[in-house]
Scaffold this motif. Structure first.
Motif, mmCIF file in Angstrom:
data_model
loop_
_atom_site.group_PDB
_atom_site.id
_atom_site.type_symbol
_atom_site.label_atom_id
_atom_site.label_comp_id
_atom_site.label_asym_id
_atom_site.label_seq_id
_atom_site.Cartn_x
_atom_site.Cartn_y
_atom_site.Cartn_z
ATOM 1 N N MET A 1 0.998 -1.150 -0.005
ATOM 2 C CA MET A 1 -0.087 -0.099 -0.053
ATOM 3 C C MET A 1 0.747 1.333 -0.084
ATOM 4 O O MET A 1 0.770 2.280 -0.929
ATOM 5 N N ALA A 2 1.957 1.224 0.844
ATOM 6 C CA ALA A 2 2.739 2.471 0.875
ATOM 7 C C ALA A 2 3.609 2.356 -0.323
ATOM 8 O O ALA A 2 3.961 3.803 -0.821
ATOM 9 N N LEU A 3 3.879 1.359 -0.960
ATOM 10 C CA LEU A 3 4.755 1.514 -1.972
ATOM 11 C C LEU A 3 3.991 1.929 -3.117
ATOM 12 O O LEU A 3 4.559 2.860 -3.909
ATOM 13 N N HIS A 4 2.791 1.638 -3.394
ATOM 14 C CA HIS A 4 1.815 2.176 -4.510
ATOM 15 C C HIS A 4 1.654 3.830 -4.136
ATOM 16 O O HIS A 4 1.396 4.486 -5.114
ATOM 17 N N GLY A 5 1.274 3.954 -2.882
ATOM 18 C CA GLY A 5 1.204 5.369 -2.668
ATOM 19 C C GLY A 5 2.164 6.373 -2.733
ATOM 20 O O GLY A 5 2.050 7.440 -3.557
ATOM 21 N N LEU A 6 3.404 6.008 -2.458
ATOM 22 C CA LEU A 6 4.809 6.605 -2.812
ATOM 23 C C LEU A 6 4.836 6.835 -4.316
ATOM 24 O O LEU A 6 5.334 7.743 -4.944
ATOM 25 N N THR A 7 4.573 5.680 -5.162
ATOM 26 C CA THR A 7 4.777 5.446 -6.527
ATOM 27 C C THR A 7 3.957 6.626 -7.250
ATOM 28 O O THR A 7 4.430 7.615 -8.125
ATOM 29 N N ALA B 1 12.013 12.064 13.850
ATOM 30 C CA ALA B 1 13.338 11.838 14.276
ATOM 31 C C ALA B 1 14.211 12.543 12.870
ATOM 32 O O ALA B 1 15.320 12.580 13.179
ATOM 33 N N GLY B 2 13.772 12.867 11.918
ATOM 34 C CA GLY B 2 14.225 13.201 10.865
ATOM 35 C C GLY B 2 15.007 12.021 9.980
ATOM 36 O O GLY B 2 15.888 12.295 9.244
ATOM 37 N N THR B 3 14.868 10.791 10.292
ATOM 38 C CA THR B 3 15.300 9.597 9.656
ATOM 39 C C THR B 3 14.556 9.606 8.447
ATOM 40 O O THR B 3 15.427 8.532 7.388
ATOM 41 N N VAL B 4 13.520 9.805 8.063
ATOM 42 C CA VAL B 4 12.962 9.910 6.793
ATOM 43 C C VAL B 4 12.367 11.284 6.611
ATOM 44 O O VAL B 4 12.011 12.010 7.336
ATOM 45 N N ASP B 5 11.965 11.542 5.273
ATOM 46 C CA ASP B 5 11.529 12.634 4.976
ATOM 47 C C ASP B 5 10.247 12.943 4.545
ATOM 48 O O ASP B 5 9.496 14.002 4.437
ATOM 49 N N ALA B 6 9.507 11.646 4.343
ATOM 50 C CA ALA B 6 8.018 11.607 4.048
ATOM 51 C C ALA B 6 7.575 10.358 4.312
ATOM 52 O O ALA B 6 8.243 9.221 4.534
ATOM 53 N N VAL B 7 6.149 10.381 4.743
ATOM 54 C CA VAL B 7 5.527 9.042 5.038
ATOM 55 C C VAL B 7 4.002 8.983 4.322
ATOM 56 O O VAL B 7 3.501 9.938 4.086
ATOM 57 N N TYR B 8 3.954 7.729 3.713
ATOM 58 C CA TYR B 8 2.482 7.432 3.042
ATOM 59 C C TYR B 8 1.621 7.230 4.347
ATOM 60 O O TYR B 8 1.755 6.457 5.128
ATOM 61 N N LEU B 9 0.627 8.076 4.276
ATOM 62 C CA LEU B 9 -0.518 7.771 5.156
ATOM 63 C C LEU B 9 -1.782 7.391 4.522
ATOM 64 O O LEU B 9 -2.363 7.728 3.524
ATOM 65 N N GLN C 1 -4.101 -1.466 -10.494
ATOM 66 C CA GLN C 1 -3.850 -2.057 -9.316
ATOM 67 C C GLN C 1 -3.219 -3.330 -9.436
ATOM 68 O O GLN C 1 -2.063 -3.771 -8.962
ATOM 69 N N GLN C 2 -3.768 -4.316 -10.276
ATOM 70 C CA GLN C 2 -3.301 -5.772 -10.542
ATOM 71 C C GLN C 2 -1.834 -5.682 -11.203
ATOM 72 O O GLN C 2 -1.128 -6.462 -10.983
ATOM 73 N N ARG C 3 -1.911 -4.787 -12.251
ATOM 74 C CA ARG C 3 -0.407 -4.632 -12.986
ATOM 75 C C ARG C 3 0.429 -4.126 -12.074
ATOM 76 O O ARG C 3 1.766 -4.717 -12.161
ATOM 77 N N PHE C 4 0.325 -3.190 -11.153
ATOM 78 C CA PHE C 4 1.322 -2.699 -10.237
ATOM 79 C C PHE C 4 1.594 -3.886 -9.189
ATOM 80 O O PHE C 4 2.969 -4.019 -8.924
ATOM 81 N N LEU C 5 0.559 -5.043 -8.798
ATOM 82 C CA LEU C 5 1.246 -5.702 -7.959
ATOM 83 C C LEU C 5 1.799 -6.796 -8.433
ATOM 84 O O LEU C 5 2.993 -7.313 -7.937
#
Length: 212
Positions: free
Chosen positions: A1-7, A51-59, A174-178
């Motif tokens: 989920m996070a991978l597709h959201g970031l993509t 903490a600054g160890t990542v710059d962005a997060v998928y929510l 979605q199925q192609r991404f998976l």
């Protein structure tokens, strides 16, 4: 989920995953069937963002949006606000209704009755926006602001299931991404997989019951 959201977020800026460094963060140990992780204490990655160890997060979900706002974080890319529905495709978006082929072959009337009830609920929702938002809030542990952020102000108007070409194209995305990212062993022919007959029968059944 996070991978597709970031993509999708990167694509809005003309970028790909190759333009970012992905950082694994701890997930949740207390996942269980029927449980929405957005209702728990901290969405994965928010502590690392602080903490600054990542710059962005998928929510995802109303509660995670409230958690991020309370921590002072700002939205960099709101995928729900982009003009293209393709940017919103992810797990459950669009949300398919699936049954085993054996059930559809052996007890099609059960599937039709279930779909008729789903259509009935969707019609009810169009006239009861406050109740819909309250229900969603109770499901994900979020308040009204979180529900509005996560699902949009008109969420009560978009709950009717359909097998339109647009919906099927989004599901195919979605199925192609998976498959491209090795989450599935083989691609799925979405158009061959979808069966429009039960939904059409459910519409007729509901119209007959309501005298339309």
């Amino acid at each position: 989920m996070a991978l597709h959201g970031l993509t999708s977020a990167l694509r809005t800026a003309g970028l790909t995953l190759a333009d970012a460094e992905l950082v694994e963060v701890p997930g949740r140990a207390d996942r269980r069937p029927g449980w929405d992780p957005s209702a728990a204490a901290h969405w994965p990655g928010l502590d690392e963002l602080a903490a600054g160890t990542v710059d962005a997060v998928y929510l995802k979900g109303g509660r995670s949006a409230e958690q991020a706002a309370a921590a002072g974080f700002v939205v960099a890319v709101d995928l729900d606000a982009t003009p293209s529905l393709a940017d919103r495709v992810n797990n459950g978006t669009p949300r398919p209704i699936t049954v085993h082929a054996a059930l559809l072959d052996e007890r099609p009337e059960l599937v039709v009755r279930f779909l008729a009830q789903t259509l009935r609920a969707a019609r009810w929702a169009t006239e009861h926006p406050d109740e819909v938002r309250a229900f969603l809030g109770s499901e994900v542990g979020s308040g009204g602001d979180g529900v509005a952020t996560a699902y949009g102000a008109d969420v009560h108007l978009g709950l009717t299931p359909d097998l339109s070409p647009e919906r099927l194209a989004l599901l195919d995305q979605q199925q192609r991404f998976l498959h491209e990212h090795a989450f599935t062993d083989a691609p799925v022919d979405v158009h061959a997989w979808a069966d429009p007959a039960p939904l059409a029968a459910a519409r007729r059944l509901l119209d007959e019951e309501e005298g339309r």
